[in-house]
Motif scaffolding. Structure first.
Motif, PDB file in Angstrom:
ATOM      1  N   CYS A  84      -5.955 -23.593  36.524  1.00  0.00           N
ATOM      2  CA  CYS A  84      -7.029 -22.441  36.369  1.00  0.00           C
ATOM      3  C   CYS A  84      -8.047 -23.432  35.851  1.00  0.00           C
ATOM      4  CB  CYS A  84      -6.762 -21.988  35.114  1.00  0.00           C
ATOM      5  SG  CYS A  84      -7.167 -20.160  34.390  1.00  0.00           S
ATOM      6  N   ASP A  85      -9.501 -23.349  36.440  1.00  0.00           N
ATOM      7  CA  ASP A  85     -10.807 -23.347  36.487  1.00  0.00           C
ATOM      8  C   ASP A  85     -10.952 -22.721  34.894  1.00  0.00           C
ATOM      9  OD1 ASP A  85     -12.787 -24.730  36.198  1.00  0.00           O
ATOM     10  OD2 ASP A  85     -13.285 -25.180  38.152  1.00  0.00           O
ATOM     11  N   GLU A  86     -11.500 -23.370  33.649  1.00  0.00           N
ATOM     12  CA  GLU A  86     -11.743 -22.624  32.658  1.00  0.00           C
ATOM     13  C   GLU A  86     -13.647 -23.834  32.081  1.00  0.00           C
ATOM     14  OE1 GLU A  86     -10.609 -20.031  30.666  1.00  0.00           O
ATOM     15  OE2 GLU A  86      -8.397 -19.653  30.632  1.00  0.00           O
ATOM     16  N   VAL A  99      -8.601 -21.893  40.805  1.00  0.00           N
ATOM     17  CA  VAL A  99      -8.848 -20.565  40.843  1.00  0.00           C
ATOM     18  C   VAL A  99     -10.230 -19.943  39.544  1.00  0.00           C
ATOM     19  CG1 VAL A  99      -6.952 -19.015  39.720  1.00  0.00           C
ATOM     20  CG2 VAL A  99      -8.303 -17.830  41.108  1.00  0.00           C
ATOM     21  N   GLU A 100     -10.661 -19.064  39.403  1.00  0.00           N
ATOM     22  CA  GLU A 100     -11.314 -18.960  38.294  1.00  0.00           C
ATOM     23  C   GLU A 100     -11.240 -17.395  37.611  1.00  0.00           C
ATOM     24  OE1 GLU A 100     -15.997 -20.139  37.709  1.00  0.00           O
ATOM     25  OE2 GLU A 100     -15.217 -19.884  39.791  1.00  0.00           O
ATOM     26  N   PRO A 101     -10.560 -17.654  36.654  1.00  0.00           N
ATOM     27  CA  PRO A 101      -9.939 -16.130  36.173  1.00  0.00           C
ATOM     28  C   PRO A 101     -11.605 -15.060  35.851  1.00  0.00           C
ATOM     29  CG  PRO A 101      -9.506 -17.571  34.312  1.00  0.00           C
ATOM     30  CD  PRO A 101     -10.404 -18.502  36.040  1.00  0.00           C
ATOM     31  N   ALA A 154     -14.778 -27.771  30.743  1.00  0.00           N
ATOM     32  CA  ALA A 154     -15.963 -28.991  30.638  1.00  0.00           C
ATOM     33  C   ALA A 154     -16.696 -27.786  30.448  1.00  0.00           C
ATOM     34  CB  ALA A 154     -16.023 -29.396  32.202  1.00  0.00           C
ATOM     35  N   LYS A 155     -17.646 -28.350  30.395  1.00  0.00           N
ATOM     36  CA  LYS A 155     -19.290 -27.809  29.806  1.00  0.00           C
ATOM     37  C   LYS A 155     -19.170 -27.879  27.821  1.00  0.00           C
ATOM     38  CE  LYS A 155     -20.615 -25.647  33.967  1.00  0.00           C
ATOM     39  NZ  LYS A 155     -21.416 -26.088  34.406  1.00  0.00           N
ATOM     40  N   ILE A 156     -18.564 -26.269  27.591  1.00  0.00           N
ATOM     41  CA  ILE A 156     -18.924 -25.880  25.784  1.00  0.00           C
ATOM     42  C   ILE A 156     -17.537 -27.140  25.418  1.00  0.00           C
ATOM     43  CG2 ILE A 156     -18.829 -23.615  25.871  1.00  0.00           C
ATOM     44  CD1 ILE A 156     -16.241 -23.156  25.138  1.00  0.00           C
ATOM     45  N   SER A 198     -17.232 -34.862  33.572  1.00  0.00           N
ATOM     46  CA  SER A 198     -17.713 -34.076  34.028  1.00  0.00           C
ATOM     47  C   SER A 198     -16.488 -33.007  34.594  1.00  0.00           C
ATOM     48  CB  SER A 198     -18.836 -33.949  35.714  1.00  0.00           C
ATOM     49  OG  SER A 198     -17.820 -34.461  36.392  1.00  0.00           O
ATOM     50  N   GLY A 199     -17.067 -31.292  34.667  1.00  0.00           N
ATOM     51  CA  GLY A 199     -16.354 -30.882  35.274  1.00  0.00           C
ATOM     52  C   GLY A 199     -15.515 -31.461  36.959  1.00  0.00           C
ATOM     53  N   THR A 200     -16.583 -31.596  37.413  1.00  0.00           N
ATOM     54  CA  THR A 200     -16.034 -32.677  38.455  1.00  0.00           C
ATOM     55  C   THR A 200     -15.475 -33.501  38.821  1.00  0.00           C
ATOM     56  OG1 THR A 200     -18.715 -31.889  39.132  1.00  0.00           O
ATOM     57  CG2 THR A 200     -17.546 -33.952  40.406  1.00  0.00           C
ATOM     58  N   GLU A 201     -15.206 -33.848  37.844  1.00  0.00           N
ATOM     59  CA  GLU A 201     -14.516 -35.133  38.169  1.00  0.00           C
ATOM     60  C   GLU A 201     -12.797 -34.387  36.758  1.00  0.00           C
ATOM     61  OE1 GLU A 201     -15.127 -38.706  35.430  1.00  0.00           O
ATOM     62  OE2 GLU A 201     -17.066 -37.970  35.937  1.00  0.00           O
TER      63      GLU A 201
HETATM   64  C1  LIG Z   1     -16.441 -23.161  37.631  1.00  0.00           C
HETATM   65  C2  LIG Z   1     -16.629 -24.682  37.369  1.00  0.00           C
HETATM   66  N1  LIG Z   1     -15.983 -25.591  38.304  1.00  0.00           N
HETATM   67  C3  LIG Z   1     -16.535 -26.595  37.878  1.00  0.00           C
HETATM   68  C4  LIG Z   1     -17.584 -26.973  37.271  1.00  0.00           C
HETATM   69  C5  LIG Z   1     -18.699 -28.725  38.284  1.00  0.00           C
HETATM   70  O1  LIG Z   1     -18.572 -29.362  36.331  1.00  0.00           O
HETATM   71  P1  LIG Z   1     -19.592 -30.408  36.579  1.00  0.00           P
HETATM   72  O2  LIG Z   1     -21.122 -29.590  36.389  1.00  0.00           O
HETATM   73  O3  LIG Z   1     -19.783 -30.331  34.810  1.00  0.00           O
HETATM   74  O4  LIG Z   1     -19.469 -31.296  37.120  1.00  0.00           O
HETATM   75  C6  LIG Z   1     -18.812 -26.024  37.533  1.00  0.00           C
HETATM   76  C7  LIG Z   1     -19.767 -26.603  36.980  1.00  0.00           C
HETATM   77  O5  LIG Z   1     -20.273 -25.150  36.755  1.00  0.00           O
HETATM   78  C8  LIG Z   1     -17.741 -25.131  37.215  1.00  0.00           C
HETATM   79  O6  LIG Z   1     -19.241 -23.715  36.806  1.00  0.00           O
END
Ligand SMILES: Cc1ncc(COP(=O)(O)O)c(C=O)c1O
Length: 446
Positions: free
Chosen positions: A255-257, A222-224, A282-284, A126-129
Protein backbone atom coordinates in the motif's frame (compact mmCIF):
# COMPACT_ATOMS: atom_id res chain seq x y z
CA UNK A 1 -6.56 31.77 -29.18
CA UNK A 2 -2.85 31.09 -29.19
CA UNK A 3 -1.85 30.31 -25.59
CA UNK A 4 0.90 33.00 -25.69
CA UNK A 5 -1.81 35.60 -26.39
CA UNK A 6 -3.95 34.63 -23.39
CA UNK A 7 -4.44 37.08 -20.56
CA UNK A 8 -3.00 34.55 -18.10
CA UNK A 9 0.23 34.19 -20.08
CA UNK A 10 0.71 37.91 -20.63
CA UNK A 11 0.02 38.68 -16.98
CA UNK A 12 2.57 36.04 -15.98
CA UNK A 13 5.26 37.71 -18.08
CA UNK A 14 4.41 41.10 -16.59
CA UNK A 15 4.41 39.88 -12.97
CA UNK A 16 7.55 37.75 -13.01
CA UNK A 17 10.46 39.58 -14.69
CA UNK A 18 13.04 38.53 -12.07
CA UNK A 19 11.99 34.90 -12.22
CA UNK A 20 12.24 35.09 -16.00
CA UNK A 21 15.79 36.48 -15.81
CA UNK A 22 16.71 33.84 -13.24
CA UNK A 23 15.27 31.05 -15.41
CA UNK A 24 17.42 32.20 -18.31
CA UNK A 25 20.55 32.39 -16.13
CA UNK A 26 19.90 29.11 -14.33
CA UNK A 27 19.24 27.24 -17.57
CA UNK A 28 22.89 27.66 -18.51
CA UNK A 29 23.96 25.48 -15.59
CA UNK A 30 20.88 23.43 -14.71
CA UNK A 31 18.85 21.90 -17.56
CA UNK A 32 15.72 24.01 -18.01
CA UNK A 33 16.64 26.00 -14.93
CA UNK A 34 15.58 23.50 -12.24
CA UNK A 35 16.63 19.99 -11.31
CA UNK A 36 13.03 18.97 -10.74
CA UNK A 37 11.48 17.91 -14.04
CA UNK A 38 7.96 18.17 -12.62
CA UNK A 39 8.37 21.82 -11.67
CA UNK A 40 9.17 22.98 -15.21
CA UNK A 41 6.44 24.57 -17.23
CA UNK A 42 6.01 27.23 -19.90
CA UNK A 43 6.77 30.04 -20.05
CA UNK A 44 9.07 29.60 -16.99
CA UNK A 45 8.46 28.86 -13.30
CA UNK A 46 8.46 31.47 -10.56
CA UNK A 47 11.39 30.97 -8.19
CA UNK A 48 10.66 31.02 -4.48
CA UNK A 49 12.75 33.27 -2.27
CA UNK A 50 11.15 32.46 1.08
CA UNK A 51 8.08 30.87 2.63
CA UNK A 52 6.31 31.04 5.97
CA UNK A 53 2.99 29.64 7.20
CA UNK A 54 0.60 29.26 4.28
CA UNK A 55 2.42 31.57 1.84
CA UNK A 56 5.53 31.74 -0.28
CA UNK A 57 7.17 34.82 -1.79
CA UNK A 58 9.00 34.71 -5.12
CA UNK A 59 11.97 36.68 -6.51
CA UNK A 60 9.61 39.39 -7.76
CA UNK A 61 7.99 39.78 -4.35
CA UNK A 62 4.75 38.05 -5.43
CA UNK A 63 3.10 36.40 -2.44
CA UNK A 64 1.03 33.27 -3.00
CA UNK A 65 -1.07 31.00 -0.82
CA UNK A 66 0.68 27.65 -1.12
CA UNK A 67 -1.92 24.97 -1.80
CA UNK A 68 0.72 22.81 -3.47
CA UNK A 69 2.80 22.33 -0.34
CA UNK A 70 5.59 20.63 -2.20
CA UNK A 71 3.41 17.93 -3.67
CA UNK A 72 1.48 17.32 -0.42
CA UNK A 73 4.56 17.26 1.86
CA UNK A 74 4.13 20.37 4.02
CA UNK A 75 1.02 19.37 5.90
CA UNK A 76 1.68 22.03 8.55
CA UNK A 77 2.68 24.68 6.03
CA UNK A 78 6.08 26.38 6.08
CA UNK A 79 8.13 26.80 9.25
CA UNK A 80 5.61 25.60 11.83
CA UNK A 81 6.98 26.78 15.21
CA UNK A 82 6.81 23.35 16.85
CA UNK A 83 8.67 21.71 13.96
CA UNK A 84 11.20 24.54 13.86
CA UNK A 85 11.89 24.09 17.57
CA UNK A 86 12.47 20.35 17.03
CA UNK A 87 14.83 21.11 14.14
CA UNK A 88 16.75 23.69 16.17
CA UNK A 89 17.09 21.27 19.10
CA UNK A 90 18.46 18.61 16.79
CA UNK A 91 20.72 21.04 14.93
CA UNK A 92 22.52 21.69 18.20
CA UNK A 93 23.02 17.93 18.62
CA UNK A 94 24.35 17.28 15.12
CA UNK A 95 22.93 16.80 11.65
CA UNK A 96 24.20 13.33 10.76
CA UNK A 97 26.23 10.70 12.60
CA UNK A 98 28.68 7.90 11.88
CA UNK A 99 26.73 5.43 13.99
CA UNK A 100 22.97 4.99 14.42
CA UNK A 101 21.19 7.79 16.24
CA UNK A 102 18.52 7.06 18.81
CA UNK A 103 16.01 9.38 17.08
CA UNK A 104 14.71 6.93 14.48
CA UNK A 105 13.23 4.64 17.11
CA UNK A 106 10.88 7.40 18.29
CA UNK A 107 9.48 8.01 14.81
CA UNK A 108 9.26 4.27 14.15
CA UNK A 109 7.36 3.77 17.41
CA UNK A 110 5.02 6.60 16.49
CA UNK A 111 4.26 5.21 13.02
CA UNK A 112 3.77 1.67 14.31
CA UNK A 113 1.33 3.07 16.87
CA UNK A 114 -0.65 4.83 14.12
CA UNK A 115 -0.82 2.37 11.27
CA UNK A 116 -2.22 -1.05 12.17
CA UNK A 117 -0.36 -3.09 9.57
CA UNK A 118 3.00 -1.50 10.38
CA UNK A 119 4.87 -3.55 12.99
CA UNK A 120 8.36 -2.52 11.95
CA UNK A 121 9.75 0.27 9.82
CA UNK A 122 12.99 1.36 8.13
CA UNK A 123 13.73 4.87 6.90
CA UNK A 124 15.44 6.12 3.79
CA UNK A 125 15.46 9.41 1.89
CA UNK A 126 12.52 9.42 -0.51
CA UNK A 127 9.32 7.70 -1.44
CA UNK A 128 11.21 6.52 -4.51
CA UNK A 129 13.66 4.58 -2.35
CA UNK A 130 10.89 3.29 -0.10
CA UNK A 131 9.07 1.79 -3.09
CA UNK A 132 12.30 0.33 -4.47
CA UNK A 133 13.03 -1.43 -1.16
CA UNK A 134 9.44 -2.63 -0.74
CA UNK A 135 9.54 -4.22 -4.20
CA UNK A 136 12.85 -5.91 -3.36
CA UNK A 137 11.40 -7.31 -0.14
CA UNK A 138 8.48 -8.70 -2.15
CA UNK A 139 10.77 -10.34 -4.71
CA UNK A 140 13.01 -11.76 -1.99
CA UNK A 141 10.11 -13.14 0.06
CA UNK A 142 8.20 -14.67 -2.85
CA UNK A 143 11.08 -15.70 -5.14
CA UNK A 144 9.04 -14.17 -7.98
CA UNK A 145 10.17 -11.47 -10.39
CA UNK A 146 7.26 -9.54 -11.88
CA UNK A 147 5.32 -6.80 -10.22
CA UNK A 148 1.97 -5.19 -11.00
CA UNK A 149 0.84 -1.62 -10.70
CA UNK A 150 -2.29 0.31 -11.59
CA UNK A 151 -2.81 2.60 -14.56
CA UNK A 152 -1.89 6.19 -13.77
CA UNK A 153 -0.21 5.33 -10.46
CA UNK A 154 2.96 7.26 -9.67
CA UNK A 155 5.26 5.49 -7.23
CA UNK A 156 8.47 7.45 -7.60
CA UNK A 157 11.30 7.45 -10.07
CA UNK A 158 12.79 3.93 -10.12
CA UNK A 159 12.71 1.90 -13.31
CA UNK A 160 9.98 -0.65 -12.58
CA UNK A 161 7.38 1.89 -11.54
CA UNK A 162 8.10 4.59 -14.12
CA UNK A 163 5.77 2.85 -16.53
CA UNK A 164 2.05 2.97 -17.15
CA UNK A 165 1.54 6.47 -15.79
CA UNK A 166 0.52 8.09 -19.07
CA UNK A 167 -0.58 7.13 -22.57
CA UNK A 168 -3.24 4.88 -21.15
CA UNK A 169 -5.93 3.02 -23.12
CA UNK A 170 -9.06 5.04 -23.92
CA UNK A 171 -11.79 4.93 -21.25
CA UNK A 172 -14.03 2.73 -23.43
CA UNK A 173 -11.23 0.32 -24.42
CA UNK A 174 -12.19 -3.08 -22.95
CA UNK A 175 -8.54 -4.01 -22.19
CA UNK A 176 -8.10 -4.34 -18.43
CA UNK A 177 -4.62 -5.77 -18.09
CA UNK A 178 -1.74 -4.72 -20.33
CA UNK A 179 2.00 -4.31 -20.73
CA UNK A 180 2.86 -0.71 -19.78
CA UNK A 181 4.64 1.92 -21.88
CA UNK A 182 7.67 3.66 -20.37
CA UNK A 183 6.86 7.09 -18.89
CA UNK A 184 10.41 8.41 -19.41
CA UNK A 185 13.37 7.66 -21.65
CA UNK A 186 16.30 5.50 -20.63
CA UNK A 187 14.48 2.66 -18.87
CA UNK A 188 15.62 -0.95 -19.32
CA UNK A 189 13.29 -3.04 -21.48
CA UNK A 190 12.47 -5.16 -18.42
CA UNK A 191 10.70 -2.17 -16.87
CA UNK A 192 7.89 -2.80 -19.33
CA UNK A 193 8.08 -6.56 -19.81
CA UNK A 194 8.37 -7.37 -16.08
CA UNK A 195 5.50 -5.13 -15.05
CA UNK A 196 1.81 -5.89 -15.42
CA UNK A 197 -0.47 -2.87 -15.72
CA UNK A 198 -3.98 -3.15 -14.28
CA UNK A 199 -6.91 -0.79 -14.66
CA UNK A 200 -7.61 1.06 -11.39
CA UNK A 201 -10.87 0.78 -9.51
CA UNK A 202 -11.81 -2.30 -11.50
CA UNK A 203 -12.18 -5.47 -9.41
CA UNK A 204 -12.56 -7.58 -12.56
CA UNK A 205 -9.24 -6.28 -13.82
CA UNK A 206 -7.58 -7.43 -10.57
CA UNK A 207 -9.11 -10.90 -10.95
CA UNK A 208 -7.94 -11.10 -14.55
CA UNK A 209 -4.37 -10.01 -13.72
CA UNK A 210 -4.11 -12.52 -10.89
CA UNK A 211 -5.58 -15.31 -13.03
CA UNK A 212 -3.13 -14.62 -15.86
CA UNK A 213 0.04 -13.68 -13.97
CA UNK A 214 -0.54 -14.64 -10.33
CA UNK A 215 2.23 -17.28 -10.17
CA UNK A 216 4.80 -14.80 -11.44
CA UNK A 217 3.81 -11.74 -9.42
CA UNK A 218 5.93 -10.79 -6.41
CA UNK A 219 3.85 -7.73 -5.55
CA UNK A 220 0.98 -5.50 -6.48
CA UNK A 221 1.42 -1.87 -5.46
CA UNK A 222 -1.61 0.35 -4.97
CA UNK A 223 -2.55 3.79 -3.70
CA UNK A 224 -5.85 3.78 -1.80
CA UNK A 225 -6.47 7.22 -3.27
CA UNK A 226 -4.54 7.67 -6.50
CA UNK A 227 -2.56 10.91 -6.37
CA UNK A 228 -0.96 11.62 -9.75
CA UNK A 229 -3.63 9.41 -11.34
CA UNK A 230 -6.23 12.11 -10.67
CA UNK A 231 -6.78 12.22 -6.87
CA UNK A 232 -9.36 9.50 -7.30
CA UNK A 233 -10.32 7.40 -4.27
CA UNK A 234 -10.50 3.64 -4.60
CA UNK A 235 -13.84 1.97 -4.16
CA UNK A 236 -14.06 -0.24 -1.07
CA UNK A 237 -15.00 -3.23 -3.25
CA UNK A 238 -11.93 -2.81 -5.45
CA UNK A 239 -9.59 -2.78 -2.42
CA UNK A 240 -11.42 -5.72 -0.86
CA UNK A 241 -11.03 -7.86 -3.99
CA UNK A 242 -7.39 -6.79 -4.30
CA UNK A 243 -6.64 -7.93 -0.75
CA UNK A 244 -8.52 -11.22 -1.17
CA UNK A 245 -6.87 -12.09 -4.47
CA UNK A 246 -3.33 -11.21 -3.36
CA UNK A 247 -3.70 -13.12 -0.09
CA UNK A 248 -5.07 -16.19 -1.87
CA UNK A 249 -2.17 -16.28 -4.33
CA UNK A 250 0.73 -15.22 -2.09
CA UNK A 251 1.31 -11.88 -3.82
CA UNK A 252 2.70 -9.20 -1.51
CA UNK A 253 0.26 -6.28 -1.32
CA UNK A 254 2.12 -2.97 -1.02
CA UNK A 255 0.00 0.00 0.00
CA UNK A 256 1.68 3.19 -1.16
CA UNK A 257 0.70 5.81 1.43
CA UNK A 258 3.30 8.38 0.38
CA UNK A 259 0.46 10.83 -0.28
CA UNK A 260 -2.51 9.25 1.49
CA UNK A 261 -1.15 8.81 5.01
CA UNK A 262 -2.68 12.23 5.76
CA UNK A 263 -6.20 10.95 5.17
CA UNK A 264 -6.83 9.50 8.65
CA UNK A 265 -4.78 8.87 11.79
CA UNK A 266 -4.13 5.31 10.63
CA UNK A 267 -3.61 6.41 7.02
CA UNK A 268 -6.01 5.74 4.17
CA UNK A 269 -5.61 2.03 4.89
CA UNK A 270 -7.08 2.65 8.34
CA UNK A 271 -9.97 4.53 6.78
CA UNK A 272 -10.68 1.71 4.31
CA UNK A 273 -9.91 -1.16 6.71
CA UNK A 274 -7.22 -2.40 4.32
CA UNK A 275 -4.58 -4.72 5.77
CA UNK A 276 -1.57 -4.61 3.41
CA UNK A 277 1.63 -6.60 3.84
CA UNK A 278 3.91 -3.62 3.31
CA UNK A 279 3.34 0.14 3.38
CA UNK A 280 5.47 2.85 1.81
CA UNK A 281 5.49 6.31 3.36
CA UNK A 282 7.32 9.61 2.72
CA UNK A 283 6.52 13.33 2.40
CA UNK A 284 4.62 14.30 5.60
CA UNK A 285 6.63 11.95 7.85
CA UNK A 286 9.80 14.01 7.27
CA UNK A 287 8.49 17.30 8.62
CA UNK A 288 9.80 19.11 5.51
CA UNK A 289 13.03 17.14 5.08
CA UNK A 290 13.77 14.39 2.53
CA UNK A 291 12.37 11.07 3.74
CA UNK A 292 11.03 7.67 2.83
CA UNK A 293 9.97 4.67 4.90
CA UNK A 294 8.92 1.08 4.42
CA UNK A 295 6.85 -0.55 7.10
CA UNK A 296 4.88 -3.70 7.48
CA UNK A 297 4.33 -7.03 9.11
CA UNK A 298 7.36 -8.52 10.77
CA UNK A 299 7.27 -11.62 8.57
CA UNK A 300 8.07 -9.36 5.60
CA UNK A 301 10.24 -6.81 7.36
CA UNK A 302 12.54 -9.49 8.75
CA UNK A 303 14.15 -9.83 5.33
CA UNK A 304 15.79 -6.49 6.23
CA UNK A 305 17.34 -7.92 9.41
CA UNK A 306 21.13 -8.31 9.49
CA UNK A 307 21.75 -11.47 7.49
CA UNK A 308 18.42 -11.09 5.72
CA UNK A 309 18.15 -11.01 1.94
CA UNK A 310 17.46 -7.32 1.45
CA UNK A 311 19.40 -4.17 2.41
CA UNK A 312 18.17 -0.68 3.19
CA UNK A 313 21.07 1.58 2.32
CA UNK A 314 21.74 5.30 2.12
CA UNK A 315 24.33 7.54 3.79
CA UNK A 316 21.57 9.84 5.01
CA UNK A 317 18.91 7.25 5.76
CA UNK A 318 17.19 7.88 9.12
CA UNK A 319 19.25 11.03 9.57
CA UNK A 320 18.50 12.70 12.90
CA UNK A 321 17.30 16.03 11.43
CA UNK A 322 14.59 14.31 9.42
CA UNK A 323 13.66 12.01 12.29
CA UNK A 324 13.26 14.93 14.72
CA UNK A 325 11.29 17.10 12.30
CA UNK A 326 9.19 14.14 11.18
CA UNK A 327 8.24 13.14 14.71
CA UNK A 328 7.21 16.70 15.55
CA UNK A 329 5.10 16.91 12.38
CA UNK A 330 3.41 13.58 12.94
CA UNK A 331 2.65 14.30 16.59
CA UNK A 332 0.95 17.52 15.50
CA UNK A 333 -1.15 15.57 13.02
CA UNK A 334 -3.67 14.20 15.50
CA UNK A 335 -7.34 13.38 15.04
CA UNK A 336 -8.39 17.03 15.52
CA UNK A 337 -5.84 18.32 12.99
CA UNK A 338 -6.96 15.78 10.40
CA UNK A 339 -10.61 16.64 11.11
CA UNK A 340 -9.82 20.32 10.48
CA UNK A 341 -7.94 19.52 7.25
CA UNK A 342 -10.64 17.23 5.90
CA UNK A 343 -13.39 19.74 6.68
CA UNK A 344 -11.43 22.37 4.72
CA UNK A 345 -11.11 19.81 1.94
CA UNK A 346 -14.91 19.43 1.79
CA UNK A 347 -15.30 23.18 1.70
CA UNK A 348 -12.88 23.63 -1.17
CA UNK A 349 -14.38 20.81 -3.25
CA UNK A 350 -17.92 22.10 -2.66
CA UNK A 351 -16.90 25.67 -3.45
CA UNK A 352 -15.09 24.78 -6.67
CA UNK A 353 -17.99 22.60 -7.79
CA UNK A 354 -20.39 25.47 -7.15
CA UNK A 355 -18.28 27.76 -9.37
CA UNK A 356 -18.16 25.11 -12.10
CA UNK A 357 -21.94 24.66 -11.96
CA UNK A 358 -22.70 28.40 -11.84
CA UNK A 359 -20.47 29.15 -14.84
CA UNK A 360 -21.32 25.93 -16.72
CA UNK A 361 -17.63 25.07 -17.06
CA UNK A 362 -16.43 21.84 -18.75
CA UNK A 363 -14.70 20.80 -15.54
CA UNK A 364 -14.95 18.57 -12.49
CA UNK A 365 -13.36 18.32 -9.07
CA UNK A 366 -12.05 15.07 -7.61
CA UNK A 367 -10.46 14.39 -4.27
CA UNK A 368 -10.87 13.17 -0.71
CA UNK A 369 -9.90 14.45 2.72
CA UNK A 370 -7.53 17.39 2.32
CA UNK A 371 -6.68 16.69 -1.35
CA UNK A 372 -8.44 17.90 -4.45
CA UNK A 373 -7.91 18.29 -8.18
CA UNK A 374 -9.59 20.36 -10.86
CA UNK A 375 -10.01 18.43 -14.12
CA UNK A 376 -10.93 20.16 -17.38
CA UNK A 377 -13.08 17.35 -18.73
CA UNK A 378 -16.74 16.38 -18.62
CA UNK A 379 -15.89 12.66 -18.87
CA UNK A 380 -17.06 11.15 -15.53
CA UNK A 381 -13.95 10.47 -13.45
CA UNK A 382 -13.45 6.91 -12.27
CA UNK A 383 -9.77 6.29 -12.94
CA UNK A 384 -6.62 7.66 -14.55
CA UNK A 385 -7.87 6.87 -18.04
CA UNK A 386 -10.75 9.25 -17.61
CA UNK A 387 -8.58 11.82 -15.80
CA UNK A 388 -6.09 11.73 -18.68
CA UNK A 389 -8.74 13.22 -20.97
CA UNK A 390 -8.38 16.62 -19.27
CA UNK A 391 -7.30 19.50 -21.50
CA UNK A 392 -3.57 20.25 -20.84
CA UNK A 393 -3.79 23.84 -22.13
CA UNK A 394 -6.58 24.62 -19.68
CA UNK A 395 -4.52 23.03 -16.89
CA UNK A 396 -1.62 25.34 -17.66
CA UNK A 397 -3.79 28.43 -18.05
CA UNK A 398 -5.57 27.69 -14.79
CA UNK A 399 -2.26 27.22 -13.00
CA UNK A 400 -0.96 30.53 -14.39
CA UNK A 401 -4.24 32.35 -13.78
CA UNK A 402 -4.45 31.22 -10.15
CA UNK A 403 -0.79 32.01 -9.49
CA UNK A 404 -1.32 35.49 -11.03
CA UNK A 405 -4.03 35.93 -8.37
CA UNK A 406 -1.85 34.73 -5.50
CA UNK A 407 -2.80 31.05 -5.23
CA UNK A 408 -0.58 28.10 -6.10
CA UNK A 409 -1.87 24.66 -7.06
CA UNK A 410 0.18 22.06 -8.94
CA UNK A 411 0.46 22.44 -12.70
CA UNK A 412 -2.15 19.73 -13.14
CA UNK A 413 -4.58 21.32 -10.73
CA UNK A 414 -3.84 19.27 -7.61
CA UNK A 415 -4.19 20.99 -4.24
CA UNK A 416 -3.09 19.81 -0.79
CA UNK A 417 -4.19 21.76 2.28
CA UNK A 418 -2.17 22.50 5.39
CA UNK A 419 -3.20 22.76 9.03
CA UNK A 420 -2.62 26.55 9.42
CA UNK A 421 -5.21 27.19 6.69
CA UNK A 422 -8.58 28.66 7.59
CA UNK A 423 -11.98 28.86 5.91
CA UNK A 424 -11.04 32.41 4.81
CA UNK A 425 -8.02 31.04 2.94
CA UNK A 426 -10.21 28.42 1.27
CA UNK A 427 -12.70 31.09 0.21
CA UNK A 428 -9.87 33.18 -1.26
CA UNK A 429 -8.84 30.14 -3.30
CA UNK A 430 -12.40 29.58 -4.54
CA UNK A 431 -12.75 33.26 -5.51
CA UNK A 432 -9.42 33.11 -7.35
CA UNK A 433 -10.65 30.07 -9.27
CA UNK A 434 -13.91 31.84 -10.19
CA UNK A 435 -11.96 34.91 -11.44
CA UNK A 436 -9.57 32.69 -13.38
CA UNK A 437 -12.47 30.82 -15.00
CA UNK A 438 -14.13 34.12 -15.97
CA UNK A 439 -10.88 35.25 -17.56
CA UNK A 440 -10.67 31.96 -19.51
CA UNK A 441 -14.21 32.57 -20.69
CA UNK A 442 -13.48 36.15 -21.72
CA UNK A 443 -10.50 34.83 -23.71
CA UNK A 444 -12.78 32.30 -25.38
CA UNK A 445 -11.32 29.12 -23.90
CA UNK A 446 -14.35 27.74 -22.06
C1 LIG B 1 2.28 7.74 -4.28
C2 LIG B 1 3.72 8.13 -4.40
N1 LIG B 1 4.66 7.22 -4.20
C3 LIG B 1 5.97 7.52 -4.25
C4 LIG B 1 6.38 8.79 -4.54
C5 LIG B 1 7.84 9.12 -4.61
O1 LIG B 1 8.20 9.91 -3.52
P1 LIG B 1 9.49 10.87 -3.59
O2 LIG B 1 9.15 12.00 -4.48
O3 LIG B 1 9.73 11.24 -2.16
O4 LIG B 1 10.60 10.03 -4.15
C6 LIG B 1 5.43 9.79 -4.77
C7 LIG B 1 5.84 11.17 -5.07
O5 LIG B 1 5.07 12.04 -5.40
C8 LIG B 1 4.05 9.44 -4.71
O6 LIG B 1 3.12 10.37 -4.94
Amino acid sequence: MNIEDSTAWRTWLAQNPRSRAHAERASRRVPSGTSRSLLRHPPFPFYVERAAGVTSVDLDGNERIDCHNNYTTLIHGHGHPVIRAAIERQLALGTTYSAPGAQEYALAEHLCGRVNSVEQVVFNNSGTEAVMVALRIARAVTGRNRIAKFEGGYHGATDFVMVGGHGLPAPDDPVRVSEPHADVGGLPAAASTDVVLIRYNDAEAVREAVARFGDELAAIIVEPIQGAGGVIPATAEFLHVLREETRRTGIVLICDEVITLRHAVGGAQGFYGLDPDLTTMAKIIGGGFPVGAVGGRQEFMQSLDAGGAVANLGTFSANPMTMAAGLAAMELLDEAAIGHLNALGERVRDGLRAVIAALGLPAQVSGAGSLFQVHWTRQPLVDARTAERADPDLNLLTFLGLANRGVQLSMRGIGALSTPMTTAIIDTLIDAFADTARELRADGYV
